[in-house]
Design a protein around this motif. Structure first.
Motif, PDB file in Angstrom:
ATOM      1  N   LYS A 115      40.819  20.124  62.578  1.00  0.00           N
ATOM      2  CA  LYS A 115      41.512  18.623  62.527  1.00  0.00           C
ATOM      3  C   LYS A 115      41.282  18.624  63.852  1.00  0.00           C
ATOM      4  O   LYS A 115      41.872  17.199  64.051  1.00  0.00           O
ATOM      5  CB  LYS A 115      42.539  19.092  62.088  1.00  0.00           C
ATOM      6  CG  LYS A 115      43.715  18.098  61.555  1.00  0.00           C
ATOM      7  CD  LYS A 115      45.220  18.654  60.772  1.00  0.00           C
ATOM      8  CE  LYS A 115      45.943  17.083  60.657  1.00  0.00           C
ATOM      9  NZ  LYS A 115      46.739  17.353  59.799  1.00  0.00           N
ATOM     10  N   LYS A 116      41.686  19.584  64.477  1.00  0.00           N
ATOM     11  CA  LYS A 116      41.842  19.639  66.132  1.00  0.00           C
ATOM     12  C   LYS A 116      40.652  18.829  66.945  1.00  0.00           C
ATOM     13  O   LYS A 116      40.288  17.865  67.881  1.00  0.00           O
ATOM     14  CB  LYS A 116      42.445  20.628  67.072  1.00  0.00           C
ATOM     15  CG  LYS A 116      43.039  20.015  67.991  1.00  0.00           C
ATOM     16  CD  LYS A 116      43.421  21.412  68.917  1.00  0.00           C
ATOM     17  CE  LYS A 116      43.684  21.661  70.370  1.00  0.00           C
ATOM     18  NZ  LYS A 116      42.538  21.058  71.020  1.00  0.00           N
ATOM     19  N   CYS A 117      39.649  19.380  66.060  1.00  0.00           N
ATOM     20  CA  CYS A 117      38.202  19.159  67.478  1.00  0.00           C
ATOM     21  C   CYS A 117      37.743  17.660  66.392  1.00  0.00           C
ATOM     22  O   CYS A 117      37.241  16.997  67.746  1.00  0.00           O
ATOM     23  CB  CYS A 117      37.769  20.715  65.987  1.00  0.00           C
ATOM     24  SG  CYS A 117      35.486  20.061  67.194  1.00  0.00           S
ATOM     25  N   CYS A 141      31.424  20.746  65.376  1.00  0.00           N
ATOM     26  CA  CYS A 141      32.643  21.263  65.221  1.00  0.00           C
ATOM     27  C   CYS A 141      32.381  22.597  64.159  1.00  0.00           C
ATOM     28  O   CYS A 141      33.427  23.671  64.933  1.00  0.00           O
ATOM     29  CB  CYS A 141      34.144  19.851  64.472  1.00  0.00           C
ATOM     30  SG  CYS A 141      34.051  19.363  65.296  1.00  0.00           S
ATOM     31  N   ALA A 170      39.851  15.411  65.772  1.00  0.00           N
ATOM     32  CA  ALA A 170      40.597  14.110  66.753  1.00  0.00           C
ATOM     33  C   ALA A 170      40.141  14.835  68.222  1.00  0.00           C
ATOM     34  O   ALA A 170      39.965  13.139  68.395  1.00  0.00           O
ATOM     35  CB  ALA A 170      42.170  14.758  66.219  1.00  0.00           C
ATOM     36  N   ASP A 171      40.152  15.329  68.399  1.00  0.00           N
ATOM     37  CA  ASP A 171      39.367  14.932  69.752  1.00  0.00           C
ATOM     38  C   ASP A 171      37.623  14.983  70.189  1.00  0.00           C
ATOM     39  O   ASP A 171      37.771  13.924  71.093  1.00  0.00           O
ATOM     40  CB  ASP A 171      38.832  16.632  71.024  1.00  0.00           C
ATOM     41  CG  ASP A 171      39.771  17.280  70.836  1.00  0.00           C
ATOM     42  OD1 ASP A 171      41.579  16.381  70.685  1.00  0.00           O
ATOM     43  OD2 ASP A 171      40.752  18.487  70.558  1.00  0.00           O
ATOM     44  N   SER A 196      42.582  23.677  60.891  1.00  0.00           N
ATOM     45  CA  SER A 196      43.428  23.418  61.976  1.00  0.00           C
ATOM     46  C   SER A 196      42.873  23.367  62.551  1.00  0.00           C
ATOM     47  O   SER A 196      42.222  22.024  63.318  1.00  0.00           O
ATOM     48  CB  SER A 196      44.254  24.968  62.194  1.00  0.00           C
ATOM     49  OG  SER A 196      45.235  24.750  63.042  1.00  0.00           O
TER      50      SER A 196
END
Length: 92
Positions: free
Chosen positions: A85-87, A63, A89-90, A82
């Motif tokens: 966090k998204k990376c 990430c 979670a994915d 941000s």
């Protein structure tokens, strides 16, 4: 018969390699578990450090390398947090 043994041996070899990588990550974290003075951590401090280190080792899924804007510059601040966090979670 020899085909079965060769397949079983191959599977054991692969499993051994996987476990050695997990053990290697844990030993790296234990080696890094030092206080500011350079002394080894002990007790709850060591356990907390190792847990945090192992989570960081597992979540380093690239990430950081992907956290760039459209111009190729590294992200910073809220945009980076941000994205991370998204990376992460994915990645799970």
């Amino acid at each position: 018969m020899s085909k079965i043994f060769s397949v079983a041996f191959g599977n054991l070899l692969v499993i051994g390699l996987l476990f050695s990588q997990v053990a290697n990550a844990a030993s790296d974290c234990e080696a890094k578990a030092l206080s500011k003075e350079g002394k080894p951590l002990a007790g709850a401090a060591k356990a907390a450090f190792i847990k945090k280190c192992e989570v960081a080792a597992k979540s380093s899924s690239g990430c950081d390398e992907k956290a760039v804007d459209k111009n190729g510059k590294p992200l910073a601040g809220a945009a980076k947090s941000s994205f991370m966090k998204k990376c992460e979670a994915d990645a799970k």
